[in-house]
Design an enzyme around this catalytic site. Structure first.
Site, PDB file in Angstrom:
ATOM      1  N   LYS A 164      -2.454  -1.760  -5.655  1.00 44.18           N
ATOM      2  CA  LYS A 164      -3.263  -2.021  -6.837  1.00 44.18           C
ATOM      3  C   LYS A 164      -3.202  -0.896  -7.858  1.00 44.18           C
ATOM      4  O   LYS A 164      -3.463  -1.105  -9.031  1.00 44.18           O
ATOM      5  CB  LYS A 164      -4.726  -2.259  -6.429  1.00 44.18           C
ATOM      6  CG  LYS A 164      -4.949  -3.525  -5.610  1.00 44.18           C
ATOM      7  CD  LYS A 164      -6.418  -3.854  -5.491  1.00 44.18           C
ATOM      8  CE  LYS A 164      -7.191  -2.762  -4.774  1.00 44.18           C
ATOM      9  NZ  LYS A 164      -8.627  -3.094  -4.656  1.00 44.18           N
TER      10      LYS A 164
ATOM     11  N   TYR B  53     -14.652  -3.428  11.023  1.00 41.26           N
ATOM     12  CA  TYR B  53     -13.334  -2.802  10.910  1.00 41.26           C
ATOM     13  C   TYR B  53     -12.456  -3.158  12.103  1.00 41.26           C
ATOM     14  O   TYR B  53     -11.293  -3.547  11.950  1.00 41.26           O
ATOM     15  CB  TYR B  53     -13.483  -1.290  10.793  1.00 41.26           C
ATOM     16  CG  TYR B  53     -12.167  -0.553  10.707  1.00 41.26           C
ATOM     17  CD1 TYR B  53     -11.284  -0.795   9.663  1.00 41.26           C
ATOM     18  CD2 TYR B  53     -11.811   0.387  11.670  1.00 41.26           C
ATOM     19  CE1 TYR B  53     -10.066  -0.118   9.580  1.00 41.26           C
ATOM     20  CE2 TYR B  53     -10.609   1.072  11.596  1.00 41.26           C
ATOM     21  CZ  TYR B  53      -9.735   0.815  10.551  1.00 41.26           C
ATOM     22  OH  TYR B  53      -8.536   1.482  10.475  1.00 41.26           O
TER      23      TYR B  53
ATOM     24  N   GLY C  25       0.799  -1.225   0.000  1.00 43.11           N
ATOM     25  CA  GLY C  25       0.000   0.000   0.000  1.00 43.11           C
ATOM     26  C   GLY C  25       0.820   1.259   0.000  1.00 43.11           C
ATOM     27  O   GLY C  25       0.777   2.042   0.952  1.00 43.11           O
TER      28      GLY C  25
ATOM     29  N   ASP D 213      -2.407  -7.288  -5.178  1.00 48.40           N
ATOM     30  CA  ASP D 213      -3.681  -7.357  -4.472  1.00 48.40           C
ATOM     31  C   ASP D 213      -3.476  -8.347  -3.337  1.00 48.40           C
ATOM     32  O   ASP D 213      -3.316  -9.547  -3.577  1.00 48.40           O
ATOM     33  CB  ASP D 213      -4.791  -7.828  -5.421  1.00 48.40           C
ATOM     34  CG  ASP D 213      -6.161  -7.872  -4.753  1.00 48.40           C
ATOM     35  OD1 ASP D 213      -6.232  -7.737  -3.519  1.00 48.40           O
ATOM     36  OD2 ASP D 213      -7.158  -8.071  -5.474  1.00 48.40           O
TER      37      ASP D 213
ATOM     38  N   SER E 145       0.869   3.707  -2.583  1.00 45.85           N
ATOM     39  CA  SER E 145       0.452   4.715  -3.560  1.00 45.85           C
ATOM     40  C   SER E 145       0.375   6.115  -2.959  1.00 45.85           C
ATOM     41  O   SER E 145       0.604   7.112  -3.652  1.00 45.85           O
ATOM     42  CB  SER E 145      -0.923   4.358  -4.145  1.00 45.85           C
ATOM     43  OG  SER E 145      -0.875   3.141  -4.845  1.00 45.85           O
ATOM     44  N   ARG E 146       0.054   6.181  -1.672  1.00 49.05           N
ATOM     45  CA  ARG E 146      -0.201   7.481  -1.044  1.00 49.05           C
ATOM     46  C   ARG E 146      -0.126   7.319   0.473  1.00 49.05           C
ATOM     47  O   ARG E 146       0.069   6.221   0.980  1.00 49.05           O
ATOM     48  CB  ARG E 146      -1.580   8.011  -1.455  1.00 49.05           C
ATOM     49  CG  ARG E 146      -2.726   7.094  -1.069  1.00 49.05           C
ATOM     50  CD  ARG E 146      -4.035   7.463  -1.738  1.00 49.05           C
ATOM     51  NE  ARG E 146      -3.984   7.219  -3.177  1.00 49.05           N
ATOM     52  CZ  ARG E 146      -4.289   6.032  -3.723  1.00 49.05           C
ATOM     53  NH1 ARG E 146      -4.661   5.009  -2.965  1.00 49.05           N
ATOM     54  NH2 ARG E 146      -4.219   5.866  -5.018  1.00 49.05           N
TER      55      ARG E 146
ATOM     56  N   LYS F 101      -8.822  -5.265  12.206  1.00 50.20           N
ATOM     57  CA  LYS F 101      -7.574  -4.676  12.694  1.00 50.20           C
ATOM     58  C   LYS F 101      -7.052  -5.424  13.916  1.00 50.20           C
ATOM     59  O   LYS F 101      -5.832  -5.645  14.046  1.00 50.20           O
ATOM     60  CB  LYS F 101      -7.776  -3.194  13.019  1.00 50.20           C
ATOM     61  CG  LYS F 101      -8.159  -2.329  11.834  1.00 50.20           C
ATOM     62  CD  LYS F 101      -7.111  -2.373  10.720  1.00 50.20           C
ATOM     63  CE  LYS F 101      -5.883  -1.566  11.035  1.00 50.20           C
ATOM     64  NZ  LYS F 101      -4.950  -1.470   9.872  1.00 50.20           N
TER      65      LYS F 101
ATOM     66  N   ILE G 274       0.463   7.114   4.462  1.00 51.91           N
ATOM     67  CA  ILE G 274       1.513   6.590   5.326  1.00 51.91           C
ATOM     68  C   ILE G 274       2.430   5.645   4.556  1.00 51.91           C
ATOM     69  O   ILE G 274       3.654   5.682   4.708  1.00 51.91           O
ATOM     70  CB  ILE G 274       0.897   5.875   6.544  1.00 51.91           C
ATOM     71  CG1 ILE G 274       0.113   6.864   7.407  1.00 51.91           C
ATOM     72  CG2 ILE G 274       1.981   5.198   7.376  1.00 51.91           C
ATOM     73  CD1 ILE G 274      -0.687   6.212   8.523  1.00 51.91           C
TER      74      ILE G 274
END
Length: 281
Positions: A42, A166, A17, A74, A19-20, A170, A22
């Protein structure tokens, strides 16, 4: 502690992850410290509504003089995970750090969280961390400084009305980290969980209306916390659930004001209280 002089030259970091947010910040920070960085996710083509791609992260690292490749990934697809891990090893010869950052977020009550959404949260968060670490494990065993981290809150789990799915996903990440740390106790592989006290500025905090910029810290606090964690001896630092403030205080940080998005503000413990309503500094 000054983190400027910490380097991870020759280490390879596999980050999910990037792409942006953190994930991207951590990718850039570790690369600046000399690590080979694998940018995964992705998103390989830009979207008008959601900026950033894994390709752009790798390009930015290279422009800054760092080493990076990108792998479309993915975390819900085992073949995709295994292919990305193999590409990493083919390129850099091994894996030292696994950062389970990729995450799905959906904060809503039970009636507004259908089972299909539950599946997405669990698949991306808990199962994604499991699958990524599983695929990387043979190569982590070959490292002389192996660390795995999940971005998930401390246990024990508490009831989470209004965000059941959620929270379960986590907490599942943390349960995996704590359990795996014990299972790998003789393998010299550190497995820990890390979670921010205050909300971190990201697309997620903006999209879900988690406060205003005055309530947020920059991703740099997680970068510095991760640097401190990865600097520690993996045989001595494993099985922990850290808050970013706690591990940085252990490292000698006394003033957190530089991490505030809005200068002069003191962001409250919104992220910690998301899972522990009684949390106080």
């Amino acid at each position: 502690m000054a983190f400027d002089d910490v380097d991870f030259e020759g280490k390879t970091a596999f980050i999910t992850g990037t792409s942006r947010g953190i994930g991207k910040a951590i990718a850039l920070d570790l690369a600046d410290r000399g690590a080979n960085v694998v940018s995964t996710g992705k998103t390989v083509e830009g979207h008008d509504e959601l900026p950033g791609t894994i390709v752009e992260t790798t390009e930015e690292i290279r422009e800054r003089g760092g080493n990076s490749i990108w792998c479309q990934l993915d975390v819900r697809d085992d073949d995709s995970v295994e292919a990305a891990i193999q590409e990493t090893v083919d390129e850099f010869g091994g894996i030292d750090f696994v950062v389970n950052n990729a995450g799905a977020i959906h904060i809503a009550n039970f009636e507004n969280t259908p089972p299909k959404r539950f599946d997405l949260l669990v698949d991306v968060n808990a199962r994604g961390a499991y699958a990524t670490t599983y695929a990387a494990l043979p190569y982590l065993r070959e490292s002389d400084h192996a660390h795995v981290v999940t971005f998930s809150p401390p246990m024990p789990a508490r009831p989470a009305p209004g965000k059941i799915a959620y929270a379960l996903s986590k907490y599942g990440m943390t349960f995996i980290a704590e359990s795996l740390a014990q299972e790998l106790a003789t393998d010299d592989i550190a497995v820990n969980a890390l979670w921010p006290v205050a909300a971190i500025e990201s697309e997620a905090t903006r999209h879900f209306g988690m406060g205003t910029p005055e309530d947020w810290r920059t991703p740099q606090i997680m970068c510095d916390a991760l640097t401190e964690l990865f600097s520690r001896d993996p045989t001595e630092c494993t099985g922990n659930t850290f808050y970013d403030e706690g591990i940085l205080e252990d490292a000698g940080v006394e003033d957190f004001s530089s991490y505030a998005v809005v200068e002069g503000t003191d962001p409250g413990p919104m992220s910690a209280q998301l899972f522990d309503p009684d949390y106080e500094r």
